[in-house]
Design a protein around this motif. Structure first.
Motif, PDB file in Angstrom:
ATOM      1  N   ALA A  87       0.795  -1.335  -0.287  1.00  0.00           N
ATOM      2  CA  ALA A  87       0.207   0.472  -0.301  1.00  0.00           C
ATOM      3  C   ALA A  87       1.204   1.030  -0.456  1.00  0.00           C
ATOM      4  N   GLU A  88       1.967   0.843   0.211  1.00  0.00           N
ATOM      5  CA  GLU A  88       3.323   1.936   0.970  1.00  0.00           C
ATOM      6  C   GLU A  88       3.994   2.791  -0.654  1.00  0.00           C
ATOM      7  N   SER A 118       0.806  -6.215   5.435  1.00  0.00           N
ATOM      8  CA  SER A 118      -0.036  -5.053   4.363  1.00  0.00           C
ATOM      9  C   SER A 118      -0.481  -5.441   3.274  1.00  0.00           C
ATOM     10  N   THR A 119      -1.937  -4.454   3.097  1.00  0.00           N
ATOM     11  CA  THR A 119      -2.680  -4.356   1.864  1.00  0.00           C
ATOM     12  C   THR A 119      -1.831  -4.497   0.414  1.00  0.00           C
ATOM     13  N   LYS A 175      -1.521  -2.558  -3.770  1.00  0.00           N
ATOM     14  CA  LYS A 175      -2.168  -2.095  -4.835  1.00  0.00           C
ATOM     15  C   LYS A 175      -2.419  -2.780  -5.692  1.00  0.00           C
ATOM     16  N   ARG A 176      -2.477  -2.950  -7.030  1.00  0.00           N
ATOM     17  CA  ARG A 176      -2.853  -2.903  -8.148  1.00  0.00           C
ATOM     18  C   ARG A 176      -0.748  -2.684  -8.815  1.00  0.00           C
ATOM     19  N   ASN A 234      -3.735  -7.699  -8.443  1.00  0.00           N
ATOM     20  CA  ASN A 234      -5.159  -6.436  -8.232  1.00  0.00           C
ATOM     21  C   ASN A 234      -5.887  -6.242  -6.685  1.00  0.00           C
ATOM     22  N   GLY A 235      -4.872  -6.059  -6.016  1.00  0.00           N
ATOM     23  CA  GLY A 235      -5.708  -6.134  -4.271  1.00  0.00           C
ATOM     24  C   GLY A 235      -5.394  -6.939  -3.939  1.00  0.00           C
ATOM     25  N   ASP A 255     -13.159  -0.420 -13.569  1.00  0.00           N
ATOM     26  CA  ASP A 255     -11.800  -1.061 -12.263  1.00  0.00           C
ATOM     27  C   ASP A 255     -11.795  -2.584 -13.162  1.00  0.00           C
ATOM     28  N   TRP A 278      -7.769  -2.931 -14.693  1.00  0.00           N
ATOM     29  CA  TRP A 278      -6.766  -3.670 -15.259  1.00  0.00           C
ATOM     30  C   TRP A 278      -6.979  -4.440 -16.239  1.00  0.00           C
TER      31      TRP A 278
END
Length: 139
Positions: free
Chosen positions: A29-30, A44-45, A47-48, A68-69, A123, A127
């Motif tokens: 995510a960061e 962590s989560t 991101k794409r 993708n997530g 979305d 993608w």
């Protein structure tokens, strides 16, 4: 070579990758983060982006998976990627992706602006566009 990390990429459809690697990077995510054996615990989560798995650091190309997530977790011995969507970039068919983009753009044009399905269709378009872009990039 240092000790390898166990690595898995899992999607709702099943296990996409399971093996050992010397280095793994993921789109946290960061920002992108890399993992080596004995790294600090991390979660962590996602991101794409692209998960890159290098079996050795000796200049070989990495296996690249578009995600993708989802989530990534590492404990120093193992890296687990739980992805909402994932595909091995080597298996992406650009022609099919472009057909999906066109079909979804058509579906989107037929919806009213307040239709809740538009979010999911946009979305999917993003993608597929990402996959087309990623295929053209070097590992």
């Amino acid at each position: 070579m240092s000790e390898p990390l166990a690595c898995e990429i899992v999607t709702p459809s099943g296990r996409l990758f399971s093996g050992e690697a010397e280095y793994v990077s993921a789109p946290a995510a960061e920002g992108d983060i890399g993992f080596l054996h004995q790294c600090a615990p991390f979660m962590s989560t996602l991101k794409r982006g692209a998960v890159r798995i290098k079996e050795t650091m000796a200049g070989e190309d990495a296996d690249v998976f578009a995600v993708n997530g989802g989530y990534v977790e590492a404990d120093g011995r193992k890296v687990v990627v739980l992805a909402s969507h994932a595909i091995n970039v080597a298996e992406v068919d650009v022609e099919i992706a472009q057909e999906r983009i066109a079909a979804n753009e058509q579906r989107l044009a037929e919806l009213s602006e307040d239709d809740s399905r538009a979010v999911f269709i946009r979305d999917e378009i993003e993608w597929q566009n990402y996959l087309v872009t990623l295929v053209g990039q070097p590992a």
